[in-house]
Design an enzyme around this catalytic site. Structure first.
Site, PDB file in Angstrom:
ATOM      1  N   GLU A 135       0.839  -1.195   0.000  1.00  0.00           N
ATOM      2  CA  GLU A 135       0.000   0.000   0.000  1.00  0.00           C
ATOM      3  C   GLU A 135       0.870   1.238   0.000  1.00  0.00           C
ATOM      4  O   GLU A 135       2.057   1.184   0.353  1.00  0.00           O
ATOM      5  CB  GLU A 135      -0.954   0.008   1.200  1.00  0.00           C
ATOM      6  CG  GLU A 135      -0.301   0.145   2.552  1.00  0.00           C
ATOM      7  CD  GLU A 135      -1.324   0.336   3.658  1.00  0.00           C
ATOM      8  OE1 GLU A 135      -1.465  -0.595   4.465  1.00  0.00           O
ATOM      9  OE2 GLU A 135      -1.962   1.401   3.715  1.00  0.00           O
ATOM     10  N   GLU A 144     -17.945   0.516  -2.810  1.00  0.00           N
ATOM     11  CA  GLU A 144     -18.042   1.606  -1.839  1.00  0.00           C
ATOM     12  C   GLU A 144     -18.048   2.930  -2.571  1.00  0.00           C
ATOM     13  O   GLU A 144     -17.874   2.969  -3.787  1.00  0.00           O
ATOM     14  CB  GLU A 144     -16.904   1.516  -0.816  1.00  0.00           C
ATOM     15  CG  GLU A 144     -15.521   1.551  -1.420  1.00  0.00           C
ATOM     16  CD  GLU A 144     -14.415   1.277  -0.399  1.00  0.00           C
ATOM     17  OE1 GLU A 144     -14.506   0.298   0.342  1.00  0.00           O
ATOM     18  OE2 GLU A 144     -13.448   2.058  -0.384  1.00  0.00           O
ATOM     19  N   HIS A 149     -14.028  20.414  -9.571  1.00  0.00           N
ATOM     20  CA  HIS A 149     -15.213  19.871 -10.226  1.00  0.00           C
ATOM     21  C   HIS A 149     -14.869  18.803 -11.242  1.00  0.00           C
ATOM     22  O   HIS A 149     -15.735  18.149 -11.773  1.00  0.00           O
ATOM     23  CB  HIS A 149     -15.991  20.986 -10.916  1.00  0.00           C
ATOM     24  CG  HIS A 149     -16.449  22.029  -9.959  1.00  0.00           C
ATOM     25  ND1 HIS A 149     -17.497  21.814  -9.087  1.00  0.00           N
ATOM     26  CD2 HIS A 149     -15.988  23.263  -9.704  1.00  0.00           C
ATOM     27  CE1 HIS A 149     -17.657  22.893  -8.352  1.00  0.00           C
ATOM     28  NE2 HIS A 149     -16.752  23.793  -8.698  1.00  0.00           N
TER      29      HIS A 149
END
Lengths: 294, 384
Positions: free
Chosen positions: A98, A209, A247
Site C-alpha cells: 500500500e 463503496e 469539479h
C-alpha cells in the site's frame, strides 16, 4: 477452475525476506499455495522456510517456472518490482503493497495492460481460491469451497461478507480484493468478466463503496454481458462527503460517486443490492438456492 | 481510502509560478495590519481573498476588491475569522487586481476510469463548470494524455482549436500554460490541477486567477516542501490529536463513537448505525492494528469528543486477531477511566477467545454482542 489463482499457480514472492513478506508467504505456503521462489536483490542463495531466494525475477523464473508474482516490497520500490516481473514474463502480478504513488501506478497500468498481464492491486488483500491457492493476506479460514465469486474494494468488509456467507452454508469459488486506490490493475468489470467465464462460479457478490464510477460501469456490464446472477453491496451511504476536489472528478465520471447513485445504477440494471452485510449474504443465499436445481 | 493534500489557492499559485504559469504578484496576510502592509507593497488596487479549502468564497463575501491600503485592512478584519461553510478564515491572499476581458477554464486530473490524465479546456470559465459540461458539452474540450508518452505539443494546439480559442496571441499563451500545467501535474504528483478562471486581460495577457491543487499523499516523500504546506490547524482538534497519535479519525455529528478495522467495514458500520436509528459521532479506523497501544490511542481521541454518548467496537479479525483486540480493550480500560457504555462485537480470527476474555473480566460498562446488527442496535439504545 476458480479465477486468477488456482492449483496451477507457481508463486514467486518479491520481498520474501521482509517481515510482512515472509509472514504472509509462509501462511500462503501452509495453506497449500505452491510458493516456488522469492526475490530480494542481494539475497540470492538464501532460503526462507525452504523457499529459495533469487537476486532477479528472471533467474527465479528460469529456475522455478514461477508464473505468478506477489509484490510485498515497500511502496517506493513497488512499481519497479512490477516492471521487473512483467519483463521476466510473469503472467499474473498481485500487488499487496500500500501507499504506492498514483502517478507511478498510472504508468505501470498503461505499461502492463497492452502486454496482457493480469495485475491485481495495489493496496489489496490479494486473491484466494478456497481449497486451491491463497495469494496475499486474506484469512482463508473464514472461507470455504463453493460456487460464489466474491469481488471487493475493501479488505475487512470482504471478510465480513465472506463470513456471513459461510455461516449460511454458502462457499466461494474465488475471493478477489481489487483494492481501493485511484489506479488499480483490475477493475470490477475485469473480475466480473472472469467470473462469468469460470465454470465453477454460479453467482457473484460484488462489494463496492463510495467514490469513482467503477460500480456504475460494472452495472452496465452485468446487464449487457453476464448470464450469471450478481448481488451487490455498497458501503458508505452515511459517509461524510469527501474533500473538495474541484469539479473535474464529477465531470469525468458523470456521477456523484455516492452510495445512493451506485445503488440506483445497479438496481436500474437489474442487480439486487443489500443494505448491510447480513442482508447481502441473505440475498446471495436466496439467489444461490433458487438457482439450485431440485 | 486514498488521501490527498488539498492546497490553498496561494500555495497552488506558488507551485504554478514555479512551473512557469503566469500568476499575479501577491502576499499572504494573517492579520489586518499585515494585509495593509501587503497592499502598500503591492500598490494600486488589490484583491483580498480568504484562503479556505472550500468553494463558494466569493458568494460568502470572502473576496473583496480594495482601492487603498486602508480598505484592504478593513476588508481583512471583516474576512479574517469569517466562517465559510464550516471553514474559519485564518489566512488571506492579497494580489494585484487584474482586469478581466475573458474567463476560461483549464484543468488536468486523473481519469480513474481511463487510467490516464485528462485535460479539460473551455472558454466558458469562471462559472460552475459542471453546468457547462451538462448544458454545452461541445464547448468543453477534453483530451487524454498517454502517461508513457507524456505531453506532446499537438495536444495543446488541439485543445485550443477545439475549445475555439481564436486569437493567435492567446493560443500561444494558453498552449504554453497547458504544457506547463502538465509539468506541474507530473512533477508534483498532483491528483488535480485546476485553473478557474484562467483569464485574458484587456491587453491580451493570459494568467491563472485561481488555483485548485491537490497532491497525492502517497508521493509526499518525493515532495517534502508540499508536505510542509499541509495546514494542520485547519483540522478539527480531535482530528489533529488523531494525526499526532497516528489514528485515522473523522468527526461526525451524532452520539455514537465508532471504532473499526478497515475503511470498508467502518463505512458499513456507519450505515448500519444509521439504519437502526442512531447517528455516528465520529469514527476511528484501527487499520491492521488493534494492539493495546492502538486501542488506547483511539479511545483517547474518541472520548475527547463531548458529543459521544456510547462507543461501538466493530472488529472483524482477519490478520488482526480478536483476542489481541480484547486484551487491548481491557488494558485500555485499566489505563484510563471511561464512563461511556462500550459495546463490543468481535468476529473472525480468534473471536471466541476474545469474547471469553471480555466475559471473564466483564467490566461494568462493557457489553458484548454477537453480530454487527445486534451490536448496532444495542449501542444506539445506550446512546439515548
Amino acid at each position: 477452475m476458480a479465477i486468477i489463482v488456482d492449483r496451477e499457480t507457481r508463486l514467486l514472492v518479491q520481498g520474501l525476506t521482509g517481515r510482512e513478506g515472509s509472514f504472509h508467504a509462509t501462511r500462503n505456503k501452509a495453506y497449500g499455495t505452491n510458493v516456488v521462489a522469492g526475490v530480494t536483490p542481494g539475497k540470492g542463495g538464501e532460503e526462507v522456510e525452504g523457499v529459495p531466494v533469487f537476486d532477479t525475477v528472471e533467474a527465479a523464473v528460469a529456475e522455478t517456472g514461477a508464473n505468478t508474482a506477489m509484490v510485498f516490497v515497500p511502496a517506493r520500490f513497488a512499481a519497479d518490482a512490477i516492471y521487473e516481473a512483467v519483463a521476466a514474463g510473469i503472467e499474473t502480478v498481485i500487488c499487496i503493497t500500500e501507499g504506492i504513488p498514483a502517478h507511478d501506478m498510472l504508468r505501470v497500468y498503461n505499461h502492463v495492460r497492452p502486454r496482457g498481464v493480469t495485475l491485481v492491486g495495489p493496496n489489496c488483500p490479494g486473491v484466494l481460491s478456497p481449497g486451491k491457492s491463497n495469494v496475499g493476506i486474506i484469512p482463508a479460514e473464514i472461507f470455504r469451497e463453493g460456487t460464489v465469486g466474491l469481488v471487493s474494494r475493501s479488505g475487512t468488509l470482504t471478510y465480513q461478507i465472506g463470513h456471513e456467507l459461510t455461516q449460511l452454508g454458502i462457499g466461494q469459488s474465488s475471493i478477489v480484493g481489487i483494492g481501493g486506490d485511484p489506479v488499480v490493475g483490475s477493475s470490477f468489470v475485469d473480475v466480473l468478466e472472469r467470473f462469468e467465464a469460470d465454470p465453477e462460479t454460479e453467482l457473484v457478490v460484488m462489494v463496492g463503496e463510495i467514490g469513482g464510477a467503477e460500480e456504475e460501469k460494472a452495472a452496465a456490464f452485468i446487464e449487457a454481458e453476464m448470464s450469471k446472477p450478481v448481488v451487490a453491496y455498497i458501503a458508505g451511504f452515511t459517509a461524510p462527503p469527501g474533500k473538495t476536489m474541484g469539479h473535474a472528478g464529477a465531470i469525468i465520471s458523470g456521477t456523484a460517486g455516492t452510495a445512493r447513485a451506485k445503488k440506483e445504477a445497479l438496481e436500474a440494471h437489474g442487480v439486487r443490492v443489500g443494505t448491510n452485510p447480513t442482508e447481502v449474504a441473505r440475498l446471495a443465499a436466496e439467489v444461490a438456492r433458487a438457482g439450485t436445481p431440485g | 481510502m486514498a488521501a490527498a493534500v488539498d492546497l490553498y489557492e496561494y500555495q497552488g499559485k506558488q507551485l504554478f509560478a514555479r512551473a512557469g504559469i503566469p500568476v499575479s504578484e501577491g502576499r499572504v496576510a494573517e492579520t489586518p495590519a499585515e494585509a495593509r502592509t501587503a497592499a502598500e507593497e503591492l500598490g494600486g488596487q488589490v484583491v483580498v481573498k480568504a484562503q479556505v479549502l472550500v468553494g463558494g468564497r466569493g458568494k460568502a463575501g470572502g473576496i473583496k476588491l480594495a482601492d487603498s491600503p486602508d480598505e484592504a485592512e478593513a476588508y481583512a478584519s471583516d474576512i479574517l475569522g469569517m466562517d465559510i461553510r464550516g471553514h474559519v478564515v485564518r489566512r488571506l491572499w492579497l494580489e494585484r487586481a487584474s482586469e478581466i476581458a475573458k474567463e476560461y477554464y483549464l484543468s488536468i486530473t486523473f481519469d480513474r476510469g481511463e487510467k490516464k490524465p485528462l485535460f479539460m479546456l473551455t472558454t466558458q470559465g469562471g462559472v460552475d463548470i459542471e453546468e457547462v459540461a451538462a448544458e454545452s458539452p461541445e464547448a468543453l474540450a477534453k483530451l487524454h494524455v498517454d502517461p508513457l508518452v507524456g505531453f506532446q505539443p499537438w495536444q495543446a494546439r488541439w485543445l485550443c482549436f477545439t475549445a475555439a480559442i481564436e486569437d493567435v496571441g492567446e493560443q500561444k499563451q494558453v498552449a504554453a500554460i497547458v504544457e506547463n500545467l502538465y509539468g506541474a501535474f507530473v512533477d508534483f504528483d498532483a491528483m488535480l490541477c485546476e485553473v478557474n478562471p484562467l483569464i485574458v486581460t484587456p491587453e491580451g495577457e493570459v494568467k491563472a486567477l485561481d488555483s485548485k491543487f491537490t497532491v497525492d499523499d502517497n508521493a509526499l516523500y518525493r515532495h517534502p516542501e508540499v508536505g510542509e504546506m499541509r495546514d494542520v490547524e485547519a483540522a478539527d482538534p480531535q482530528e489533529r490529536l488523531a494525526r499526532e497519535k497516528d489514528v485515522t479519525y473523522v468527526k461526525l455529528d451524532g452520539e455514537v463513537g465508532i471504532l473499526g478495522n478497515g475503511a470498508g467495514l467502518v463505512m458499513s458500520t456507519l450505515d448500519v448505525i444509521d439504519q437502526v436509528g442512531g447517528r455516528p459521532a465520529n469514527f476511528c479506523d484501527l487499520g491492521g492494528g488493534g494492539d493495546a497501544e492502538g486501542v488506547v490511542a483511539a479511545l483517547e481521541v474518541i472520548t475527547t469528543d463531548p458529543q459521544v454518548k456510547a462507543i461501538l467496537f466493530n472488529i472483524f479479525g482477519g490478520i488482526t486477531r480478536c483476542d489481541e483486540v480484547a486484551r487491548g480493550i481491557l488494558e485500555a480500560l485499566e489505563r484510563m477511566t471511561i464512563e461511556h457504555p462500550i459495546v463490543v462485537r468481535l468476529d473472525g480470527t480468534n473471536a471466541e477467545e476474545g469474547r471469553r476474555l471480555l466475559a471473564e473480566a466483564s467490566p461494568a460498562n462493557l457489553h458484548v454482542e454477537e453480530t454487527m446488527l445486534s451490536a448496532a442496535e444495542r449501542v444506539v439504545e445506550l446512546s439515548r
